[in-house]
Design an enzyme around this catalytic site. Structure first.
Site, short mmCIF file in Angstrom:
data_model
loop_
_atom_site.label_atom_id
_atom_site.label_comp_id
_atom_site.label_asym_id
_atom_site.label_seq_id
_atom_site.Cartn_x
_atom_site.Cartn_y
_atom_site.Cartn_z
N GLY A 12 -37.11 -39.70 -11.23
CA GLY A 12 -38.22 -39.86 -10.30
C GLY A 12 -39.49 -40.34 -10.98
N SER A 69 -41.67 -26.86 -4.69
CA SER A 69 -42.89 -27.04 -3.89
C SER A 69 -43.37 -25.69 -3.38
CB SER A 69 -42.55 -27.93 -2.70
OG SER A 69 -43.56 -27.83 -1.72
N SER A 70 -44.66 -25.58 -3.14
CA SER A 70 -45.20 -24.31 -2.63
C SER A 70 -44.77 -24.04 -1.18
CB SER A 70 -46.73 -24.30 -2.72
OG SER A 70 -47.27 -25.35 -1.94
N CYS A 71 -44.15 -25.02 -0.53
CA CYS A 71 -43.70 -24.78 0.86
C CYS A 71 -42.42 -23.93 0.91
CB CYS A 71 -43.53 -26.07 1.63
SG CYS A 71 -42.17 -27.06 1.07
N TYR A 96 -37.48 -29.45 3.99
CA TYR A 96 -37.87 -29.65 2.58
C TYR A 96 -37.82 -28.32 1.83
CZ TYR A 96 -40.65 -31.67 -1.27
OH TYR A 96 -41.10 -32.13 -2.48
N LYS A 114 -35.57 -27.26 -1.41
CA LYS A 114 -36.19 -26.85 -2.68
C LYS A 114 -35.76 -25.42 -3.06
CE LYS A 114 -38.43 -30.57 -3.83
NZ LYS A 114 -38.05 -31.30 -5.05
N THR A 130 -48.17 -26.58 -6.38
CA THR A 130 -48.92 -26.55 -5.13
C THR A 130 -49.14 -27.99 -4.65
OG1 THR A 130 -50.84 -25.58 -4.08
CG2 THR A 130 -51.20 -26.61 -6.22
N ASN A 131 -49.94 -28.22 -3.59
CA ASN A 131 -50.21 -29.59 -3.10
C ASN A 131 -50.83 -30.42 -4.22
OD1 ASN A 131 -49.77 -28.00 -0.71
ND2 ASN A 131 -50.78 -29.59 0.48
N HIS A 184 -49.47 -37.38 2.25
CA HIS A 184 -50.12 -36.07 2.23
C HIS A 184 -51.60 -36.21 2.59
CE1 HIS A 184 -46.56 -35.05 -0.25
NE2 HIS A 184 -46.66 -33.92 0.41
N ARG A 238 -55.81 -24.97 1.83
CA ARG A 238 -54.86 -25.52 0.87
C ARG A 238 -55.47 -25.51 -0.53
NH1 ARG A 238 -52.23 -25.11 4.73
NH2 ARG A 238 -50.82 -26.59 5.75
O1 GFB Z 1 -50.74 -32.45 2.94
P1 GFB Z 1 -50.19 -32.21 4.29
O2 GFB Z 1 -49.67 -33.42 5.00
O3 GFB Z 1 -49.03 -31.15 4.29
O4 GFB Z 1 -51.33 -31.60 5.26
P2 GFB Z 1 -48.93 -29.55 4.15
C1 GFB Z 1 -52.18 -30.55 4.89
C2 GFB Z 1 -53.11 -30.20 6.04
O5 GFB Z 1 -54.04 -31.28 6.24
C3 GFB Z 1 -52.50 -29.93 7.41
C4 GFB Z 1 -54.21 -31.54 7.62
O6 GFB Z 1 -53.16 -28.82 8.00
C5 GFB Z 1 -52.85 -31.19 8.20
O7 GFB Z 1 -52.95 -30.96 9.60
N1 GFB Z 1 -54.64 -32.94 7.79
C6 GFB Z 1 -55.83 -33.35 8.32
C7 GFB Z 1 -53.94 -34.04 7.48
N2 GFB Z 1 -55.88 -34.69 8.40
C8 GFB Z 1 -54.73 -35.16 7.87
C9 GFB Z 1 -54.21 -36.47 7.68
O8 GFB Z 1 -54.83 -37.49 8.00
N3 GFB Z 1 -52.98 -36.56 7.11
C10 GFB Z 1 -52.26 -35.45 6.72
N4 GFB Z 1 -51.07 -35.62 6.13
N5 GFB Z 1 -52.72 -34.18 6.91
C11 GFB Z 1 -46.85 -30.18 2.82
C12 GFB Z 1 -45.41 -30.34 3.17
O9 GFB Z 1 -47.40 -29.42 3.81
O10 GFB Z 1 -47.03 -29.50 1.61
C13 GFB Z 1 -44.72 -31.03 2.05
O11 GFB Z 1 -45.28 -31.03 4.39
C14 GFB Z 1 -45.02 -30.38 0.70
O12 GFB Z 1 -43.37 -31.01 2.28
C15 GFB Z 1 -46.49 -30.11 0.49
O13 GFB Z 1 -44.31 -29.19 0.61
C16 GFB Z 1 -46.77 -29.26 -0.73
O14 GFB Z 1 -49.76 -29.01 3.04
O15 GFB Z 1 -49.12 -28.89 5.47
#
Ligand code: GFB
Length: 319
Positions: A15, A111-113, A140, A144, A168-169, A183, A213
């Site tokens: 990767g 992943s933290s999820c 996912y 994981k 984490t993210n 993301h 987050r």
């Molecule tokens: O990073 P994200 O897409 O995933 O979104 P998760 C984090 C937060 O940001 C959520 C908000 O509450 C979204 O609603 N958000 C606000 C947005 N505006 C936006 C935008 O324009 N785009 C996106 N993408 N989000 C991920 C998992 O969850 O965490 C992955 O889906 C992975 O699989 C990762 O595990 C660590 O943090 O919610």
């Protein structure tokens, strides 16, 4: 604490084109090892026979397993089959082949999820499998969790030195700048950069802006992965993060300050919030001597500069 040496070893970063894998590849340039990579056309990670033959041929000593199908909240929610099948298959193929070909050490990135939606915060490693998962990224997370369990099972049954980290993210160079599937950090950099270029007064955030987050710079994750590879050899996975979180609205405001845009945020509440809060307890890794070295502002400025220099778009401009 155990010690494992990378010097003189043949190290495969699976990767290496992704954000985490490319950061690990950059970090390994400072180790005296031979790094091996394979492009998608050279090696199909979804085919066990290809992976077996390729690994046997290359005589791999060490594996950083960063290959995965990844994406943000909407990509996870709308493509659950890919997130489950691809990730289960890629990790199973590589872990099985690593055992078969006598790999000396493997580090799996999760992943933290993986933690329950309503896990106690900050989330300790022990919270795994203590409650129901967040539905938007259940596929996912299940893949994981299976990766963690594969590493543990191969360690128990065959004595393989396979370990796991749960980042984490992340944000950083090489992130997927895809407004729908990426993301939150990548999406906000794109949206705010575009709003600045167009002198637009508002930017839309998905959800309520209230979820919390934690964000780790990809280069710091890579440093942690090398640290864990060298110093850790136990069944329990390790959380990797900063241990500090913020709301999505705060995140957006801090990115706006770095980009130099002064408008206001609106909320698209038909889009999901996902987990209400996701912050890691990083005390295990801290007690071993590793803490994330890069501040949020420094890392985010570097990520933004990388975006401006590398991602052409309708609003491309220099800072
Ligand atoms: O990073 P994200 O897409 O995933 O979104 P998760 C984090 C937060 O940001 C959520 C908000 O509450 C979204 O609603 N958000 C606000 C947005 N505006 C936006 C935008 O324009 N785009 C996106 N993408 N989000 C991920 C998992 O969850 O965490 C992955 O889906 C992975 O699989 C990762 O595990 C660590 O943090 O919610």
């Amino acid at each position: 604490m155990t010690s494992f040496y990378l010097a003189g070893k043949r190290v495969w970063v699976a990767g290496h084109r992704g954000m985490a894998g490319s950061a690990i590849a950059r970090r390994l340039a400072r180790e005296n090892c031979e790094m091996v990579t394979a492009t998608r056309s050279e090696l199909d990670l979804l085919r066990q026979a290809h992976v077996d033959a390729w690994m046997a041929d290359r005589k791999i000593d060490v594996v950083f397993l960063a290959a995965a199908t990844v994406g943000g909240i909407m990509a996870n929610a709308t493509r659950p089959a890919e997130f489950l099948y691809d990730n289960l298959t890629i990790e199973s193929n590589i872990i099985h082949a690593a055992w078969q070909t006598g790999v000396k050490k493997l580090l799996f990135l999760g992943s933290s999820c993986i933690f329950p939606r309503l896990a106690e915060q900050p989330m300790r490693e022990e919270a795994l499998l203590t409650g129901a998962l967040e539905p938007t990224n259940e596929s996912y997370a299940i893949a994981k969790i299976a990766g963690i369990k594969l590493c543990q099972a191969f360690r128990r049954q065959y004595g393989c030195d396979f370990v796991s980290v749960m980042p984490t993210n992340l944000y950083g160079p090489g992130d997927r700048y895809d407004a729908e599937g990426g993301h939150v950090v990548a999406a906000l950099i794109m949206k705010i950069h575009a709003a600045k270029a167009a002198a637009s007064p508002t930017v839309e955030l998905w959800g309520t802006g209230k979820p919390r987050r934690e964000f780790l710079y990809s280069e710091d994750l890579a440093d942690a992965c090398v640290f864990v590879m060298k110093n850790y050899s136990e069944e329990m996975f390790l959380n990797v993060g900063t241990g500090v979180d913020m709301t999505i609205l705060e995140l957006a405001q801090r990115i706006a300050a770095i980009i130099g845009w002064t408008g206001t945020f609106t909320f698209e509440t038909s889009k999901p919030d996902g987990m209400p809060r996701k912050v890691m307890d990083v005390s295990r890794l801290r007690n071993m001597g590793w803490v994330a070295p890069t501040s949020f502002e420094t890392g985010m400025k570097e990520a933004y500069d990388w975006y401006v220099a590398n991602v052409p778009g309708p609003y491309a401009m220099t800072t």
